[in-house]
Design a protein around this motif. Structure first.
Motif, short mmCIF file in Angstrom:
data_model
loop_
_atom_site.label_atom_id
_atom_site.label_comp_id
_atom_site.label_asym_id
_atom_site.label_seq_id
_atom_site.Cartn_x
_atom_site.Cartn_y
_atom_site.Cartn_z
N PRO A 161 0.83 -1.21 0.00
CA PRO A 161 0.00 0.00 0.00
C PRO A 161 0.87 1.26 0.00
N ARG A 162 0.48 2.19 -0.76
CA ARG A 162 1.14 3.50 -0.83
C ARG A 162 2.63 3.44 -1.17
N ALA A 163 3.01 2.47 -1.96
CA ALA A 163 4.41 2.42 -2.40
C ALA A 163 4.54 3.18 -3.73
N GLU A 164 5.66 3.84 -3.90
CA GLU A 164 5.92 4.58 -5.13
C GLU A 164 7.34 4.30 -5.58
N VAL A 165 7.58 4.32 -6.87
CA VAL A 165 8.95 4.13 -7.36
C VAL A 165 9.32 5.24 -8.33
N TYR A 166 10.59 5.60 -8.30
CA TYR A 166 11.16 6.64 -9.17
C TYR A 166 12.39 5.98 -9.80
N ILE A 167 12.30 5.62 -11.07
CA ILE A 167 13.32 4.75 -11.67
C ILE A 167 14.01 5.43 -12.85
N SER A 168 15.34 5.42 -12.86
CA SER A 168 16.06 5.90 -14.05
C SER A 168 16.23 4.72 -15.00
N VAL A 169 15.90 4.95 -16.24
CA VAL A 169 16.07 3.89 -17.24
C VAL A 169 16.95 4.43 -18.37
N MET A 170 18.03 3.73 -18.63
CA MET A 170 18.95 4.16 -19.69
C MET A 170 18.43 3.62 -21.02
N TYR A 171 17.66 4.45 -21.69
CA TYR A 171 17.01 3.95 -22.90
C TYR A 171 18.03 3.51 -23.95
N GLU A 172 19.15 4.22 -24.02
CA GLU A 172 20.12 3.90 -25.08
C GLU A 172 20.65 2.47 -24.95
N PHE A 173 20.77 1.98 -23.71
CA PHE A 173 21.19 0.58 -23.53
C PHE A 173 20.17 -0.36 -24.16
N ILE A 174 18.91 -0.03 -23.90
CA ILE A 174 17.84 -0.90 -24.42
C ILE A 174 17.90 -0.90 -25.94
N ASN A 175 17.97 0.29 -26.49
CA ASN A 175 17.94 0.44 -27.94
C ASN A 175 19.14 -0.25 -28.60
N ARG A 176 20.31 -0.07 -27.97
CA ARG A 176 21.54 -0.60 -28.54
C ARG A 176 21.54 -2.14 -28.55
N PHE A 177 20.98 -2.70 -27.48
CA PHE A 177 21.08 -4.16 -27.33
C PHE A 177 19.79 -4.91 -27.68
N LEU A 178 18.90 -4.18 -28.35
CA LEU A 178 17.58 -4.76 -28.63
C LEU A 178 17.67 -6.07 -29.42
N LYS A 179 18.74 -6.18 -30.24
CA LYS A 179 18.82 -7.38 -31.08
C LYS A 179 19.92 -8.32 -30.62
N SER A 180 20.46 -8.08 -29.44
CA SER A 180 21.56 -8.94 -28.99
C SER A 180 21.00 -10.09 -28.15
N ASN A 181 21.27 -11.31 -28.61
CA ASN A 181 20.75 -12.49 -27.89
C ASN A 181 21.31 -12.55 -26.47
N GLU A 182 22.57 -12.11 -26.37
CA GLU A 182 23.23 -12.17 -25.06
C GLU A 182 22.54 -11.26 -24.04
N PHE A 183 22.02 -10.12 -24.54
CA PHE A 183 21.43 -9.14 -23.65
C PHE A 183 19.95 -9.43 -23.36
#
Ligand SMILES: C[S@@+](CC[C@H](N)C(=O)[O-])C[C@H]1O[C@@H](n2cnc3c(N)ncnc32)[C@H](O)[C@@H]1O
Length: 366
Positions: free
Chosen positions: A164-186
């Motif tokens: 109850p009443r929990a909140e999260v504030y998260i930094s997400v490095m989008y460039e990592f996601i984009n760069r490794f989108l096609k990497s099987n290892e990632f």
């Protein structure tokens, strides 16, 4: 030496936006929580050393200062547990020494706990303990600020947000996601980040911005597969380069409202742009309130409503605006254009023209 390997490093300018919004949000939100609850919990899951080489303070110190020097006595009297998690021993030792030096006599109601551990282990242990004891987690704000995207599994964020009443504030490095989108290892890391493999559906999309929108929406949908009802995000840039995005999820429309207000307050002075949940980029330096007026008209046209009802809608993650912007920037212009009719029975509740008490009913003709 890369900052990953130093005990202290320089805070980059774009990261300042994250800190300013964090501080502004805590200032607004702490008194609201203090009114209603006993103990509060602030988790800094990737706490860092507490300061930077170039003189800026880190997130644990910002959190402590926000509570200690809050202008509301209720916040200063509030029982707050600060849980600082840091997996690098030297950084954790630095943080402990800094807190001891800066605050030699913390008030008894502020308790600082440290975990020399990884975020997911420390939080899992805490939540296991709470569950074993058949207790409820205190209302909690979790700052989740990793260097990459591998250490913040959605499973653990879900566990936090189930409370109850929990909140999260998260930094997400989008460039990592984009760069490794096609990497099987990632791929296993992205499965962990998104809590499933639905992200693979965007692999074939070549349009960068469409791909990003889909991934962001997926991430927000996942955050909301919990008790969280609202998820908003904003983006930080270095020059023209998108560096990372901050996502915020909360169980309360007021939390989303306060977070958007914090972003609006801070954004004009920072090197970052707020791209809101409801799509479209906002130029907060020269704001355009037409989308706010359009959204309100679309949602409420043809029925009697009050400003309080509109505030719940605007404050939620369904718009990019916050509730303090409604009266001056939407209701007044609508009425000036003859597009807002005040209920005849409520007309005498107005002390002056273009004032909108929260219980006044009005209609925007369909
Ligand atoms: C981006 S920095 C945090 C900065 C800090 N939140 C601030 O705003 O001042 C990330 C920190 O997380 C620590 N870290 C890396 N992996 C971790 C993990 N799995 N669990 C906890 N801390 C981790 C790093 O040592 C680093 O100090």
């Amino acid at each position: 030496m890369a900052k990953k390997h130093k005990t202290l490093w320089e805070l980059e300018e774009h990261s300042l936006g994250k800190h300013l919004v964090f501080k502004s949000y805590l200032n607004a939100w702490l008194p609201i929580l203090s009114k209603w609850h006993g103990r509060l919990l602030i988790i800094d899951g990737f706490a860092g050393p507490g300061e930077y080489c170039n003189g800026h303070v880190g997130s644990p110190i910002i959190a402590l200062d926000a509570a200690l020097s809050h202008r509301h006595q209720a916040v200063r009297d509030q029982e707050i547990v600060f849980y600082f998690v840091e997996s690098d021993k030297k950084r954790l030792e630095h943080l402990k020494a800094l807190v001891a030096e800066k605050y030699p006599a913390l008030p008894k109601n502020f308790m600082v706990r440290y975990a020399d551990s990884s975020f997911d282990n420390a939080v899992s242990e805490l939540l296991d303990y709470v569950e074993e004891q058949n207790k409820r987690l205190a209302p909690c704000f979790a700052m989740i600020d990793p260097f990459g995207v591998s250490d913040t599994p959605m499973s653990i964020i879900h566990r936090i947000l189930q409370n109850p009443r929990a909140e999260v504030y998260i930094s997400v490095m989008y460039e990592f996601i984009n760069r490794f989108l096609k990497s099987n290892e990632f791929a296993p890391h992205l499965d962990g980040l998104f809590g499933g493999n639905e992200w693979t559906q965007v692999q074939s999309i070549s349009d960068r911005s469409q791909r990003k929108d889909l991934l962001y929406n997926l991430y927000k949908q996942k955050l909301k597969k919990t008790k969280a009802t609202n998820a908003v995000h904003f983006e930080l840039f270095k020059g023209n380069r998108h560096v990372y995005s901050i996502f915020f999820a909360t169980q309360s429309w007021k939390g989303a409202d306060k977070m958007k207000a914090a972003i609006w307050n801070v954004a004009p002075s920072g090197d970052f742009v707020f791209r809101g949940s409801a799509n479209g980029e906002l130029d907060v330096a020269e704001p355009d309130f037409t989308p706010l007026i359009d959204a309100i008209s679309k949602e409420f046209a043809g029925r009697w409503v009050t400003p309080a009802q509109i505030a719940r809608f605007v404050g939620s993650d369904r718009t990019n605006y916050h509730s303090s912007q409604i009266k001056k920037n939407a209701l007044k212009p609508l009425e000036q254009e003859g597009r807002l009719i005040v209920h005849p029975d409520d007309a005498d509740k107005r002390s002056r023209r273009f004032s909108y008490r929260n219980d006044i009913r009005f209609k925007i003709p369909a």
